[in-house]
Design an enzyme around this catalytic site. Structure first.
Site, PDB file in Angstrom:
ATOM      1  N   ARG A  28       0.883   4.594  17.031  1.00 29.85           N
ATOM      2  CA  ARG A  28       0.458   5.502  15.955  1.00 29.85           C
ATOM      3  C   ARG A  28       0.695   6.984  16.249  1.00 29.85           C
ATOM      4  O   ARG A  28       1.225   7.700  15.395  1.00 29.85           O
ATOM      5  CB  ARG A  28      -1.010   5.272  15.580  1.00 29.85           C
ATOM      6  CG  ARG A  28      -1.270   3.942  14.890  1.00 29.85           C
ATOM      7  CD  ARG A  28      -0.490   3.788  13.616  1.00 29.85           C
ATOM      8  NE  ARG A  28      -0.851   2.559  12.923  1.00 29.85           N
ATOM      9  CZ  ARG A  28      -0.029   1.852  12.177  1.00 29.85           C
ATOM     10  NH1 ARG A  28       1.214   2.235  12.013  1.00 29.85           N
ATOM     11  NH2 ARG A  28      -0.428   0.760  11.572  1.00 29.85           N
TER      12      ARG A  28
ATOM     13  N   ASP B 131      -6.543   3.238  12.440  1.00 31.50           N
ATOM     14  CA  ASP B 131      -5.261   3.935  12.264  1.00 31.50           C
ATOM     15  C   ASP B 131      -5.421   5.278  11.558  1.00 31.50           C
ATOM     16  O   ASP B 131      -4.735   6.240  11.880  1.00 31.50           O
ATOM     17  CB  ASP B 131      -4.278   3.035  11.504  1.00 31.50           C
ATOM     18  CG  ASP B 131      -3.826   1.857  12.365  1.00 31.50           C
ATOM     19  OD1 ASP B 131      -3.730   2.035  13.583  1.00 31.50           O
ATOM     20  OD2 ASP B 131      -3.596   0.769  11.808  1.00 31.50           O
TER      21      ASP B 131
ATOM     22  N   SER C  58      -2.893  -8.827   6.759  1.00 27.12           N
ATOM     23  CA  SER C  58      -2.336  -7.520   7.082  1.00 27.12           C
ATOM     24  C   SER C  58      -1.759  -7.608   8.493  1.00 27.12           C
ATOM     25  O   SER C  58      -2.476  -7.870   9.459  1.00 27.12           O
ATOM     26  CB  SER C  58      -3.452  -6.469   7.019  1.00 27.12           C
ATOM     27  OG  SER C  58      -3.020  -5.287   7.645  1.00 27.12           O
TER      28      SER C  58
ATOM     29  N   ASP D 246       0.819  -1.219   0.000  1.00 31.88           N
ATOM     30  CA  ASP D 246       0.000   0.000   0.000  1.00 31.88           C
ATOM     31  C   ASP D 246       0.852   1.268   0.000  1.00 31.88           C
ATOM     32  O   ASP D 246       0.709   2.121  -0.869  1.00 31.88           O
ATOM     33  CB  ASP D 246      -0.937   0.033   1.216  1.00 31.88           C
ATOM     34  CG  ASP D 246      -2.086  -0.960   1.093  1.00 31.88           C
ATOM     35  OD1 ASP D 246      -2.405  -1.350  -0.052  1.00 31.88           O
ATOM     36  OD2 ASP D 246      -2.655  -1.334   2.125  1.00 31.88           O
TER      37      ASP D 246
END
Ligand code: ARG
Length: 399
Positions: free
Chosen positions: A95, A124, A173, A15
């Site tokens: 994050r 996220d 993922s 990605d």
């Protein structure tokens, strides 16, 4: 004349890799600057991200914040017994710090736009966007905006000479930092499907774990871990060591349905051996040193802390207030906890502390330090109002 510079949060996966040409071709930026932030991913993943960033972007940064992540976020999370719907958060805690590093680079590079590879379905995007928006930056999220399929992405990558892993497309993922590894997507999206053992990378299954238990002793000072078996270690090393020890004993797997911030339920698999062990030990030590009142109130505070932590809202004013309360309680969370690790479980076997609110002399069946007759008066009033109520009921029944 294009739109200038954009700074991209970069992991080196499919990605974020195709984001590099997309940001130029589709979005019209002149320069894409990639930033990979090290929060304890496997070193080979970090190296891959660095090499790839250097190859495909106009400029690349790799930033190591492992110690900061451990000492700010993970230590705070241990003190708060941080867990969301029963699992120790990991991705959520990393994050905001990753986003802050991206902001620093954007400022340094004079870029007014940042980009990330998050989809529009997960948590996220919210954790990143919050930090970016606070810094006044424009946000581009191609995966969220363009609704791309994996096939299209692979094709686009090939056309733009973006290297993708030669092994067959990863079916899951995975997000990793030193506190936890999450696995989602692919066949796991059917919550009734039993996961293959090979989705896990840090832990063995209970069946494969050794038949003999392994014992360890953890030392805590002011609520944070400082030693394993008497050997003092800095936070990051201690966590990595516990991941190894816990992992070989099958400790710290989760398979669960999780409520995301947007309200979607998702099937999630996690492994987090060090977190499981440290939280079990920390909770136990708190029970030895904190008062009953502190413990019951802290439970509420910990829950609220975890909710904010899950959302990545560490700049919410309440967060600092909760941390202040938690830090005050942790002044007395000092001591040692012994644990037995065995076929998937981490069980506390013993604990000791100079701050224990415990007296074997007082509580012992054998001692006479307390005159037990003192309890008689207390007992006479104990449950007084409940007794009144049943007396009244009996009286009214007779009338
Ligand atoms: N459900 C977890 C969380 O919200 C894990 C997210 C994993 N992220 C990812 N990009 N694979 O924290």
């Amino acid at each position: 004349m294009g739109k200038g510079k954009v700074v991209l949060a970069f992991s080196g996966g499919l990605d974020t890799s195709i984001c590099v040409p997309l940001l130029k071709e589709h979005y019209g930026y002149d320069q894409v600057i990639t930033v990979a932030v090290d929060v304890g991913q496997p070193p080979e993943d970090m190296k891959m991200a660095t090499d790839k960033g250097n190859k495909i972007a106009d400029k690349h940064y790799t930033i190591d914040i492992r110690d900061k992540f451990v000492e700010e976020q993970l230590f705070a999370s241990i003190k708060a017994n941080g867990s969301y719907e029963g699992y120790p958060m990991g991705t959520a805690l990393a994050r905001p710090l990753i986003a802050e590093e991206i902001v620093k680079i954007a400022k340094k590079e004079g870029a007014d736009t940042v980009a990330h590879g998050c989809t529009g379905k997960g948590n996220d995007q919210l954790r990143f966007d919050f930090v970016f928006r606070k810094a006044g930056l424009k946000i581009i999220a191609p995966m969220r905006e363009m609704n791309l399929t994996r096939e299209w992405e692979m094709d686009y990558a090939a056309k733009h000479n973006v290297p993708v892993p030669v092994v067959k497309a990863k079916p899951y993922s995975v997000d990793e930092n030193c506190w936890s590894r999450s696995i989602e997507g692919g066949v796991l999206e059917d919550p009734s499907v039993h996961p293959d053992n090979d989705i896990y990378g840090w832990t063995v299954s209970k069946q494969d774990a050794p038949d003999t238990p392994e014992e360890i002793t953890l030392g805590f000072e002011k609520g944070v871990p400082v030693s394993i078996n008497g050997k003092r270690m800095k936070g990051f090393d201690l966590i990595m060591e516990l991941n190894k020890i816990g992992g070989r004993n099958g400790v710290g797997r989760n398979d669960m349905i999780e409520d995301r911030i947007l309200g979607l339920k998702a099937r999630e698999n996690y492994e987090h051996p060090a977190a499981t062990i440290l939280l079990a030990a920390h909770r136990d030590l708190e029970r030895l040193v904190l008062s009953r009142q502190e413990l019951s109130f802290k439970h509420i505070v910990d829950d609220k802390w975890s909710e904010l932590g899950y959302m990545g809202l560490i700049d919410e004013p309440l967060y600092a207030a909760l941390c202040a309360f938690i830090d005050k309680t942790q002044e007395r969370v000092n001591g040692e906890v012994d644990l037995v690790l065995f076929k998937g479980s981490a069980t506390v076997a013993g604990r000791r502390s100079p701050d224990a609110l415990y007296s074997d002399d007082l509580v012992s069946f054998e001692s006479h330090t307390i005159d037990q007759n003192d309890a008689v008066g207390f007992s006479a009033y104990f449950g007084f109002q409940a007794r009144m109520k049943s007396m009244l009921e009996n009286k009214n029944k007779k009338n």
